[in-house]
Design an enzyme around this catalytic site. Sequence first.
Site, PDB file in Angstrom:
ATOM      1  N   CYS A 100     -41.210 133.088  49.887  1.00 25.22           N
ATOM      2  CA  CYS A 100     -42.147 133.766  48.977  1.00 25.22           C
ATOM      3  C   CYS A 100     -41.834 133.384  47.541  1.00 25.22           C
ATOM      4  O   CYS A 100     -42.604 132.706  46.894  1.00 25.22           O
ATOM      5  CB  CYS A 100     -42.010 135.280  49.098  1.00 25.22           C
ATOM      6  SG  CYS A 100     -42.168 135.892  50.744  1.00 25.22           S
TER       7      CYS A 100
HETATM    8  N1  SAJ Z   1     -32.515 136.692  44.011  1.00 22.56           N
HETATM    9  C1  SAJ Z   1     -31.693 136.491  42.911  1.00 22.56           C
HETATM   10  N2  SAJ Z   1     -31.558 137.486  41.984  1.00 22.56           N
HETATM   11  C2  SAJ Z   1     -32.230 138.672  42.115  1.00 22.56           C
HETATM   12  C3  SAJ Z   1     -33.082 138.855  43.230  1.00 22.56           C
HETATM   13  C4  SAJ Z   1     -33.210 137.862  44.165  1.00 22.56           C
HETATM   14  O1  SAJ Z   1     -31.082 135.432  42.780  1.00 22.56           O
HETATM   15  O2  SAJ Z   1     -32.061 139.541  41.258  1.00 22.56           O
HETATM   16  C5  SAJ Z   1     -32.689 135.620  44.987  1.00 22.56           C
HETATM   17  C6  SAJ Z   1     -32.293 136.030  46.396  1.00 22.56           C
HETATM   18  O3  SAJ Z   1     -30.925 135.782  46.621  1.00 22.56           O
HETATM   19  C7  SAJ Z   1     -33.179 135.122  47.254  1.00 22.56           C
HETATM   20  C8  SAJ Z   1     -34.421 134.959  46.401  1.00 22.56           C
HETATM   21  O4  SAJ Z   1     -34.055 135.301  45.065  1.00 22.56           O
HETATM   22  O5  SAJ Z   1     -32.580 133.850  47.426  1.00 22.56           O
HETATM   23  C9  SAJ Z   1     -35.575 135.849  46.853  1.00 22.56           C
HETATM   24  O6  SAJ Z   1     -35.045 137.140  46.989  1.00 22.56           O
HETATM   25  P1  SAJ Z   1     -36.017 138.461  47.117  1.00 22.56           P
HETATM   26  O7  SAJ Z   1     -35.127 139.639  46.941  1.00 22.56           O
HETATM   27  O8  SAJ Z   1     -37.173 138.317  46.248  1.00 22.56           O
HETATM   28  O9  SAJ Z   1     -36.396 138.461  48.647  1.00 22.56           O
HETATM   29  P2  SAJ Z   1     -37.604 137.784  49.412  1.00 22.56           P
HETATM   30  O10 SAJ Z   1     -37.721 136.337  49.160  1.00 22.56           O
HETATM   31  O11 SAJ Z   1     -37.459 138.234  50.817  1.00 22.56           O
HETATM   32  O12 SAJ Z   1     -38.888 138.446  48.742  1.00 22.56           O
HETATM   33  C10 SAJ Z   1     -39.588 139.395  49.464  1.00 22.56           C
HETATM   34  C11 SAJ Z   1     -40.930 139.474  48.792  1.00 22.56           C
HETATM   35  N3  SAJ Z   1     -41.811 140.239  49.622  1.00 22.56           N
HETATM   36  C12 SAJ Z   1     -43.079 139.793  49.800  1.00 22.56           C
HETATM   37  O13 SAJ Z   1     -43.509 138.799  49.281  1.00 22.56           O
HETATM   38  C13 SAJ Z   1     -43.930 140.619  50.669  1.00 22.56           C
HETATM   39  C14 SAJ Z   1     -40.806 140.127  47.426  1.00 22.56           C
HETATM   40  O14 SAJ Z   1     -42.111 140.397  46.909  1.00 22.56           O
HETATM   41  C15 SAJ Z   1     -40.057 141.423  47.528  1.00 22.56           C
HETATM   42  O15 SAJ Z   1     -39.937 142.009  46.231  1.00 22.56           O
HETATM   43  C16 SAJ Z   1     -38.665 141.120  48.063  1.00 22.56           C
HETATM   44  O16 SAJ Z   1     -38.864 140.626  49.408  1.00 22.56           O
HETATM   45  C17 SAJ Z   1     -37.801 142.360  48.110  1.00 22.56           C
HETATM   46  O17 SAJ Z   1     -37.890 143.159  47.163  1.00 22.56           O
HETATM   47  O18 SAJ Z   1     -37.005 142.453  49.049  1.00 22.56           O
END
Ligand code: SAJ
Length: 444
Positions: A288
């Site tokens: 995503c």
């Molecule tokens: N990450 C960072 N720093 C942060 C947050 C995330 O480096 O502060 C990295 C994570 O390690 C990962 C990537 O970014 O590699 C994405 O992390 P994510 O927490 O955004 O998780 P995802 O990719 O599973 O995103 C999903 C998304 N959900 C949908 O699209 C329906 C996102 O919109 C959600 O906000 C996220 O999950 C969530 O909050 O868990």
Amino acid sequence: MADGEHTMALDPTATARWAELATRIDAAQATVAVIGLGYVGLPLAMAFARRGFSVLGYDVSEGRIGTLAGGGSYILDVPADTVAAMTEAGRFRATDHPAALREADAIIICVPTPCQRNRQPDLSFIESASRTIAGILRRGQLIILESTTYPGTTQELMVPILESGGLQVGSDVQVAFSPERIDPGNPQFGVENTPKVVGGLGETAGALAAALYGAVIERVVRVDSPREAEMAKLIENTFRHVNIALANELALIANKMGINIWQAIDAASSKPFGFMPFYPGPGVGGHCIPIDPHYLSWKAREMGSDASFIELAERINHGMPEHVVRMVVDAVNETGKSIRGAQVLLLGLAYKKDIDDLRESPALPIFDELAKHGAVVSFSDPFVPTYRGRASVPLTPDTLAAADCVVLITDHTGYDKALILAHARRIVDTRNAFKTADPKVVRL
Ligand code: SAJ
């Protein structure tokens, strides 16, 4: 229509056909088909089945259909006994025969929208699903696209394919867009309690789609057209992407200033308004966050708009794995060794903690880059038993001590931090997992 209302406010000129469909939706007697039974489609299908709808799950993968037909599940968030129970109750059926889709009143498309190798949006799955539907389309059907894509895809790409057989969208069939918001492994938010944005092509389509989702989801948020709904999803994930990039840039700056960025961000988080913490990391993985903003910037450029802010964020996040590799090379050098021939143990390959998903994981380019530098790279990830034929290494005092450098990439909850801290000789910590002043720990 106010948020949360589920009764139909159909356009008064709507034909009896749509009023009849509305009645069947309200009575949970409509047949719902879900195309694409992955981490989005299968939970959605189960939510409709649990609500009493008759659900047809369609996927091109015979393997998936076979597993589901046998009452099994391959999605972490969908227990096998839910699939078995819904199948037993006659509320769920899995098929790979397109003809079966003709019986559905509503068809929801949940197929992937990845990026091609040249980072161009890949809409081939949406196209193929649209063609499959066009082949069976009949009057009275509601077609909803959920796959994350750039604004305009529903109207510019899907509608012409659906109309290619002569049926008219807006009168013979109705079309809407409603972005998926499934967060795999999220213990708090699932299909039913995550608000759903819905944008119909016209009031009738919007009202029907809102009623359909409103039957299973607590809150439906209506917008005027598919474009606003397509854009809403991209805003959500681009917001995350650029803020993660900001955290990463701040980490690089703080590093030069000898500042503990993690502590500074946590301190900033004490502000009870106007702030939301994001943290630096080894890069941005998943299907995503690294992908969705690219769909937006690509379309913006197509339309002659400048998307330099989004592109800058992509460059920063894309550059983090290389920064981690440099940290490892430096850490090994400080022990008087060269990276060439050094034993490097990566902790975590998955793109975020406590899941097994490797898609776009920053651990993979880190793995490759270190190997290119001549390091002997191994990994330990409780969620990833093998990677490219190599087995995940068990964490023991010996395997930890054997490494010239241990790199914490994914902060899986189950890691025994005390064991790692006790036996690893050097640790590069990209997640602030070891909140310690131990000099052997080098923090991002
Ligand atoms: N990450 C960072 N720093 C942060 C947050 C995330 O480096 O502060 C990295 C994570 O390690 C990962 C990537 O970014 O590699 C994405 O992390 P994510 O927490 O955004 O998780 P995802 O990719 O599973 O995103 C999903 C998304 N959900 C949908 O699209 C329906 C996102 O919109 C959600 O906000 C996220 O999950 C969530 O909050 O868990």
